[in-house]
Every structure is written in C-alpha cells, then in structure tokens.
Design a protein around this motif. Structure first.
Motif, PDB file in Angstrom:
ATOM      1  N   ARG A  23       0.826  -1.200   0.000  1.00  0.00           N
ATOM      2  CA  ARG A  23       0.000   0.000   0.000  1.00  0.00           C
ATOM      3  C   ARG A  23       0.864   1.255   0.000  1.00  0.00           C
ATOM      4  NH1 ARG A  23      -4.739   2.698   1.458  1.00  0.00           N
ATOM      5  NH2 ARG A  23      -4.230   4.290   2.990  1.00  0.00           N
ATOM      6  N   VAL A  26       2.249   2.143  -3.445  1.00  0.00           N
ATOM      7  CA  VAL A  26       1.372   2.755  -4.447  1.00  0.00           C
ATOM      8  C   VAL A  26       0.762   4.077  -3.982  1.00  0.00           C
ATOM      9  CG1 VAL A  26       0.803   0.539  -5.501  1.00  0.00           C
ATOM     10  CG2 VAL A  26      -0.728   1.499  -3.774  1.00  0.00           C
ATOM     11  N   LEU A  27       0.912   4.408  -2.695  1.00  0.00           N
ATOM     12  CA  LEU A  27       0.323   5.667  -2.214  1.00  0.00           C
ATOM     13  C   LEU A  27       0.872   6.872  -2.971  1.00  0.00           C
ATOM     14  CD1 LEU A  27      -0.185   5.420   1.636  1.00  0.00           C
ATOM     15  CD2 LEU A  27      -1.896   5.683  -0.162  1.00  0.00           C
ATOM     16  N   ARG A  29       1.463   6.917  -5.932  1.00  0.00           N
ATOM     17  CA  ARG A  29       0.955   6.868  -7.290  1.00  0.00           C
ATOM     18  C   ARG A  29      -0.555   7.079  -7.333  1.00  0.00           C
ATOM     19  NH1 ARG A  29       4.582   7.690  -9.842  1.00  0.00           N
ATOM     20  NH2 ARG A  29       3.064   8.134 -11.410  1.00  0.00           N
TER      21      ARG A  29
ATOM     22  N   GLY B 167      -1.801   6.502 -12.573  1.00  0.00           N
ATOM     23  CA  GLY B 167      -2.157   6.399 -11.167  1.00  0.00           C
ATOM     24  C   GLY B 167      -2.667   5.020 -10.795  1.00  0.00           C
ATOM     25  N   VAL B 168      -2.651   4.770  -9.500  1.00  0.00           N
ATOM     26  CA  VAL B 168      -3.236   3.553  -8.950  1.00  0.00           C
ATOM     27  C   VAL B 168      -4.371   3.993  -8.047  1.00  0.00           C
ATOM     28  CG1 VAL B 168      -2.834   1.571  -7.448  1.00  0.00           C
ATOM     29  CG2 VAL B 168      -1.047   2.318  -9.014  1.00  0.00           C
ATOM     30  N   VAL B 170      -6.144   3.747  -5.050  1.00  0.00           N
ATOM     31  CA  VAL B 170      -5.937   3.089  -3.751  1.00  0.00           C
ATOM     32  C   VAL B 170      -7.235   2.878  -2.979  1.00  0.00           C
ATOM     33  CG1 VAL B 170      -3.546   3.694  -3.352  1.00  0.00           C
ATOM     34  CG2 VAL B 170      -5.327   5.319  -2.735  1.00  0.00           C
TER      35      VAL B 170
END
Lengths: 58, 172
Positions: A23, A26-27, A29, B167-168, B170
C-alpha cells in the motif's frame, strides 16, 4: 506459488506487513499525485510556448 | 482534453482522461473535452463534452485543418491541449494547436506497434511505428507510461519526451 500462499495464510502478521508495504508503495501513485506531475508538464510546455512567441523574452 | 476514447467506452485511455478531468476540476481549472461521436455524456466533472462526428475529421488528410476541431479550440482558447492517445482526432487537434499557437502535450498510450509485433504482423508494425512518429512529431511534448515505451519513441527519432506514470486507485 502454493508454498507462498500457504506461508501467508498461516501468518496474519506477515500478511499485514506485506499488505502495508504494498500500500505504501502505491500511495505515491495516487491519481492526485500523478496529475500534479502532469500539470507541472503542462506548465513547462505553456512556458516554452510563451517564450517562443514573445519577442521580449530573449 | 482531446481524446480518442471517452465514456461510455471503458478502457485505460478513458480512465486516465476521467481522472485528469476530475483533478483539473478539483483545482478550479477550466476545460472542455473533444471526442469522436459515441453517445458520450454531455458533461463530465462539470466540463462540456463536445463530440465530433467521424466524417468531420476522417475525411481530412493528416496535417490538413479540421474546421470543427479548430473552431472548438479557437473558441475555448486553452493554455494547453492534452491529446490522449492521439490518432486521427488527436492529430487534427495537435495540428490545430500548432496553427493557433497553443501548447500541446500528447499521451502515448495505445501501443499499436507492440500489439502488431506480438501478433507477428510485421508489415503492420512498421506502418504503426510510422504513424506513431508522425502523430507525436506534432506535439510540444509526448509523455510515455514506461521507460520501455520511452525507449521505443526515442528509437523513432522523437526527442521531446518525458515519462508519465499512471495512477493507482488506492480506494478500490
């Protein structure tokens, strides 16, 4: 692969640690931060275009 | 925002475009969307969506002005044109931007050439790379999603390039 799944299934703490690490990766991103990068690129090309068209900017 | 793909089509291009529009809206920027006719919503994130019928740009030769696209851009007079995965419509918009003195950013995304290679369509691959080169030559800056894509574009002789990752989501 089966072995990895078995290891993770047997170890909730490891699961939580790996999940959190993923997590965190990817934060940075999120679409918000990705778009901040994009808008900085917009500013670059806008500035370059203004410089190219303004005779006073040499 | 000139995009070859938009709602109701769901794909990577549409997803990126939606996120960018939402982030622009959140920051109080103004934008319009220009997309091929496909029964898209009239507005998205508070921005007007303009559909251009295929006849409006497909019948024109690459590099020739496409009146409807150029009029929309001239009227809105944006600081920058974002061409998402540009092909026929995007190329027309990039050309209009050049003519109107508007800065342009093109997003390289579809990877037609690699698709052709994977499927052993060698002649198509060469043709596809030539299209990619011609389209992206027309942009002030092309953004590629990976270092591999960046290397592909550099190999074509394109120079105004930068990396832009997607982007991902979340929140799922």
């Amino acid at each position: 692969m089966r072995e990895y799944v078995r290891t993770l299934a047997a170890d909730p703490a490891l699961r939580a640690r790996m999940g959190e690490a993923g997590r965190r990766r990817v934060l940075s991103r999120t679409w918000e931060s990705v778009c901040i990068d994009l808008f900085a690129r917009y500013e670059e090309v806008i500035a370059a275009r203004r410089q190219a068209t303004s005779p006073m900017s040499a | 925002m000139v995009t070859e793909s938009f709602l109701p089509s769901l794909n990577g291009v549409t997803t990126s475009v939606r996120h960018v529009l939402e982030q622009l809206a959140a920051r109080g920027h103004e934008a319009i969307v220009i997309t091929p006719s496909a029964e898209s919503p009239r507005r998205y994130a508070g921005f007007a969506v303009h559909e251009v019928p295929a006849i409006g740009y497909r019948s024109f030769q690459v590099g020739m002005p496409v009146p409807q696209v150029q009029q929309l851009l001239a009227r809105f007079a944006p600081d920058v044109i974002h061409a998402a995965s540009p092909f026929l419509l995007g190329t027309a918009a990039l050309a209009a931007g050049r003519r109107l003195g508007i800065a342009t950013v093109a997003i390289y995304q579809t990877d037609v050439a690699r698709y052709a290679r994977r499927n052993r369509l060698r002649a198509l691959e060469t043709a596809a790379w030539n299209v990619v080169r011609r389209v992206h030559e027309g942009a002030d800056l092309t953004l590629a999603p990976s270092t591999a894509a960046l290397a592909d574009l550099r190999r074509l002789g394109l120079t105004r390039l930068a990396l832009w990752g997607r982007g991902v989501d979340v929140h799922g």
